[in-house]
Design an enzyme around this catalytic site. Structure first.
Site, PDB file in Angstrom:
ATOM      1  N   ARG A   1     -13.358  -8.946   1.233  1.00 21.07           N
ATOM      2  CA  ARG A   1     -11.952  -8.633   0.943  1.00 21.07           C
ATOM      3  C   ARG A   1     -11.095  -9.874   1.212  1.00 21.07           C
ATOM      4  O   ARG A   1     -10.219 -10.213   0.410  1.00 21.07           O
ATOM      5  CB  ARG A   1     -11.464  -7.471   1.834  1.00 21.07           C
ATOM      6  CG  ARG A   1     -11.992  -6.103   1.465  1.00 21.07           C
ATOM      7  CD  ARG A   1     -11.440  -5.599   0.149  1.00 21.07           C
ATOM      8  NE  ARG A   1      -9.993  -5.537   0.139  1.00 21.07           N
ATOM      9  CZ  ARG A   1      -9.261  -4.526   0.631  1.00 21.07           C
ATOM     10  NH1 ARG A   1      -9.867  -3.478   1.170  1.00 21.07           N
ATOM     11  NH2 ARG A   1      -7.952  -4.538   0.562  1.00 21.07           N
TER      12      ARG A   1
ATOM     13  N   ARG B   1       0.881  -1.184   0.000  1.00 27.57           N
ATOM     14  CA  ARG B   1       0.000   0.000   0.000  1.00 27.57           C
ATOM     15  C   ARG B   1       0.906   1.217   0.000  1.00 27.57           C
ATOM     16  O   ARG B   1       1.641   1.445   0.971  1.00 27.57           O
ATOM     17  CB  ARG B   1      -0.915   0.019   1.229  1.00 27.57           C
ATOM     18  CG  ARG B   1      -1.583   1.378   1.407  1.00 27.57           C
ATOM     19  CD  ARG B   1      -2.725   1.365   2.392  1.00 27.57           C
ATOM     20  NE  ARG B   1      -3.857   0.622   1.861  1.00 27.57           N
ATOM     21  CZ  ARG B   1      -5.072   0.639   2.397  1.00 27.57           C
ATOM     22  NH1 ARG B   1      -5.309   1.363   3.472  1.00 27.57           N
ATOM     23  NH2 ARG B   1      -6.058  -0.063   1.871  1.00 27.57           N
TER      24      ARG B   1
ATOM     25  N   CYS C   1     -16.382   1.322   0.676  1.00 32.07           N
ATOM     26  CA  CYS C   1     -15.238   0.450   0.981  1.00 32.07           C
ATOM     27  C   CYS C   1     -14.821   0.513   2.445  1.00 32.07           C
ATOM     28  O   CYS C   1     -14.124  -0.382   2.923  1.00 32.07           O
ATOM     29  CB  CYS C   1     -14.066   0.818   0.085  1.00 32.07           C
ATOM     30  SG  CYS C   1     -13.412   2.487   0.389  1.00 32.07           S
TER      31      CYS C   1
ATOM     32  N   ASP D   1     -17.507   7.018  -1.309  1.00 30.49           N
ATOM     33  CA  ASP D   1     -16.280   6.834  -0.528  1.00 30.49           C
ATOM     34  C   ASP D   1     -15.974   8.166   0.155  1.00 30.49           C
ATOM     35  O   ASP D   1     -16.636   9.191  -0.118  1.00 30.49           O
ATOM     36  CB  ASP D   1     -15.138   6.394  -1.464  1.00 30.49           C
ATOM     37  CG  ASP D   1     -13.860   5.989  -0.717  1.00 30.49           C
ATOM     38  OD1 ASP D   1     -13.900   5.846   0.523  1.00 30.49           O
ATOM     39  OD2 ASP D   1     -12.812   5.840  -1.379  1.00 30.49           O
TER      40      ASP D   1
ATOM     41  N   GLN E   1     -10.201  -4.045  -3.556  1.00 36.31           N
ATOM     42  CA  GLN E   1     -11.467  -3.562  -3.006  1.00 36.31           C
ATOM     43  C   GLN E   1     -12.614  -3.779  -3.998  1.00 36.31           C
ATOM     44  O   GLN E   1     -13.671  -4.296  -3.641  1.00 36.31           O
ATOM     45  CB  GLN E   1     -11.359  -2.064  -2.685  1.00 36.31           C
ATOM     46  CG  GLN E   1     -12.636  -1.476  -2.128  1.00 36.31           C
ATOM     47  CD  GLN E   1     -12.989  -2.080  -0.780  1.00 36.31           C
ATOM     48  OE1 GLN E   1     -12.155  -2.090   0.118  1.00 36.31           O
ATOM     49  NE2 GLN E   1     -14.205  -2.587  -0.615  1.00 36.31           N
TER      50      GLN E   1
ATOM     51  N   HIS F   1      -7.574   0.824  -6.491  1.00 37.71           N
ATOM     52  CA  HIS F   1      -7.727  -0.083  -5.345  1.00 37.71           C
ATOM     53  C   HIS F   1      -8.432  -1.352  -5.854  1.00 37.71           C
ATOM     54  O   HIS F   1      -9.582  -1.622  -5.541  1.00 37.71           O
ATOM     55  CB  HIS F   1      -8.558   0.617  -4.260  1.00 37.71           C
ATOM     56  CG  HIS F   1      -8.448   0.005  -2.896  1.00 37.71           C
ATOM     57  ND1 HIS F   1      -7.664  -1.087  -2.607  1.00 37.71           N
ATOM     58  CD2 HIS F   1      -9.058   0.337  -1.717  1.00 37.71           C
ATOM     59  CE1 HIS F   1      -7.781  -1.395  -1.318  1.00 37.71           C
ATOM     60  NE2 HIS F   1      -8.621  -0.555  -0.762  1.00 37.71           N
TER      61      HIS F   1
HETATM   62  N1   CP Z   1     -11.188  -0.467   2.418  1.00 35.46           N
HETATM   63  C1   CP Z   1      -9.907  -0.503   2.820  1.00 35.46           C
HETATM   64  O1   CP Z   1      -8.976  -0.712   2.030  1.00 35.46           O
HETATM   65  O2   CP Z   1      -9.739  -0.303   4.142  1.00 35.46           O
HETATM   66  P1   CP Z   1      -8.369  -0.109   4.937  1.00 35.46           P
HETATM   67  O3   CP Z   1      -7.843   1.254   4.592  1.00 35.46           O
HETATM   68  O4   CP Z   1      -8.748  -0.224   6.377  1.00 35.46           O
HETATM   69  O5   CP Z   1      -7.409  -1.169   4.507  1.00 35.46           O
HETATM   70  N1  NVA Z   2     -10.222   6.461  -1.129  1.00 34.22           N
HETATM   71  C1  NVA Z   2      -9.771   6.043   0.179  1.00 34.22           C
HETATM   72  C2  NVA Z   2      -9.889   4.561   0.313  1.00 34.22           C
HETATM   73  C3  NVA Z   2      -9.486   4.040   1.656  1.00 34.22           C
HETATM   74  C4  NVA Z   2      -9.595   2.549   1.738  1.00 34.22           C
HETATM   75  C5  NVA Z   2      -8.339   6.492   0.383  1.00 34.22           C
HETATM   76  O1  NVA Z   2      -7.532   6.375  -0.561  1.00 34.22           O
HETATM   77  O2  NVA Z   2      -8.020   6.987   1.462  1.00 34.22           O
END
Ligand code: CP
Ligand code: NVA
Length: 322
Positions: free
Chosen positions: A308, A123, A280, A241, A153, A150
């Site tokens: 997930r 990540r 998400c 989101d 997700q 993502h």
């Molecule tokens: N939806 C998602 O990716 O959540 P986290 O940021 O908690 O991993």
């Molecule tokens: N769009 C959000 C998703 C988190 C899982 C972010 O990038 O922070």
């Protein structure tokens, strides 16, 4: 153990690794195959005792490194638990505790990791970092979120839609809010799973030209518009989101621009009667969604979170299959 990483000679040339970087890189059949595998894994897990799970260990002897340059609850825990349930092991790291945090290149990090572990999930905000890791690794790399996408997700989300409402092909998905990473993976999914996608965003937070032109070239039924009500009208699922994603600045500007895109009872009432609501998570209640919607009967947000783990098990098995 079925494989021991350290026994692979440093000079051997393994086959090209099976990365999972973006849904755009796959054909629909492969992605559907992953969802079928995830559904089978979910059913099997529901009927299994802990002891039986331990015996079903296709990734016995495999080690997955999980690298987080940003916070995570779902991605971190679902990959960790999922990998262990498949018989594998994990190493959870943050960029800051590695030499990456002191400037070691991602390319050198990729080469080093490839000598120790069997796969890496990362990540990181920079999509270039993800690509550079994949280009220089001789092991599979999985995208656990970048600023641009993502994919894990949205695979869980498509799985959840189909679990609740049958095939997503030909159905209508409405996205309302920020044109962020999750939205971009929905755009890729619309082309690969062949559903209609309506994306409503304010002009000042519109999708990047690159994702709009990808959508146009894909030939999929994807419309980018301004009006949230128009996007949601008759939709089978309404998705939103956070208004402020990790790494975003200009918080006040975002809040002001995105207020009309909130999913509340009035907006949700415009969707099909049996429409579902997706997010998400993490949610910012009272901002992009009201409590009555996220806690209401149309919400499937915790199924998405659970799925997930099931879809990532399928992805891990696919990446690590010889
Ligand atoms: N939806 C998602 O990716 O959540 P986290 O940021 O908690 O991993
Ligand atoms: N769009 C959000 C998703 C988190 C899982 C972010 O990038 O922070």
């Amino acid at each position: 153990m079925t494989s021991v990483k350290a026994l692979r000679p440093a000079s051997s040339k393994p086959a090209a690794p099976r990365h999972f970087l973006d849904l755009s890189e796959f054909d629909g059949a492969t992605l559907k195959g992953l969802i079928d595998a995830a559904v089978r894994r979910k059913k099997a897990r529901a009927g299994m005792s802990r002891g039986a799970l331990d015996k079903d260990a296709p990734l016995d002897g495999k080690m997955l490194a999980l690298i987080f340059e940003k916070p995570s609850t779902r991605t971190r825990i679902s990959f960790d638990v999922g990998m262990q349930e498949l018989g594998g092991r994990t190493l959870v790291l943050t960029g800051q505790e590695m030499q990456l945090g002191r400037g070691e290149t991602i390319a050198d990090t990729a080469r080093v990791l490839s000598r120790y572990v069997d796969a890496v999930m990362i990540r990181t905000l920079s999509h270039d970092t993800l690509n550079e890791l994949a280009e220089n690794a001789s092991i599979p790399v999985i995208n656990g979120l970048t600023k641009l996408s993502h994919p894990c997700q949205v695979m869980a989300d498509v799985m959840t839609f189909e679990e609740k409402k049958g095939s997503i092909r030909g159905r209508t998905v409405a996205w309302t809010g920020d044109a962020n990473n999750v939205m971009a993976s929905w755009v890729h999914a619309a082309a690969r799973f062949e559903f209609r996608l309506r994306v409503a965003t304010p002009a000042e937070l519109a999708p990047r030209p690159a994702i709009k032109s990808w959508a146009a070239k894909s030939g999929a039924d994807i419309r980018f518009i301004r009006d949230a009500e128009e996007a949601v009208d008759g939709a089978d699922v309404v998705v939103t989101d956070a208004w402020v994603s990790m790494g975003d600045k200009e918080v006040t500007k975002r809040h002001n621009a995105l207020q009309p895109y909130q999913v509340n009872s009035a907006l949700m009432a415009r969707a099909a009667k049996d429409a579902i609501f997706m997010h998400c998570l993490p949610a910012h209640r009272g901002e992009e969604v009201t409590d009555e919607i996220i806690d209401g009967p149309q919400s499937v947000v915790f199924d998405e979170a659970e799925n997930r783990m099931h879809i990532q098990k399928a992805i891990l098995e696919w990446c690590l299959s010889e």
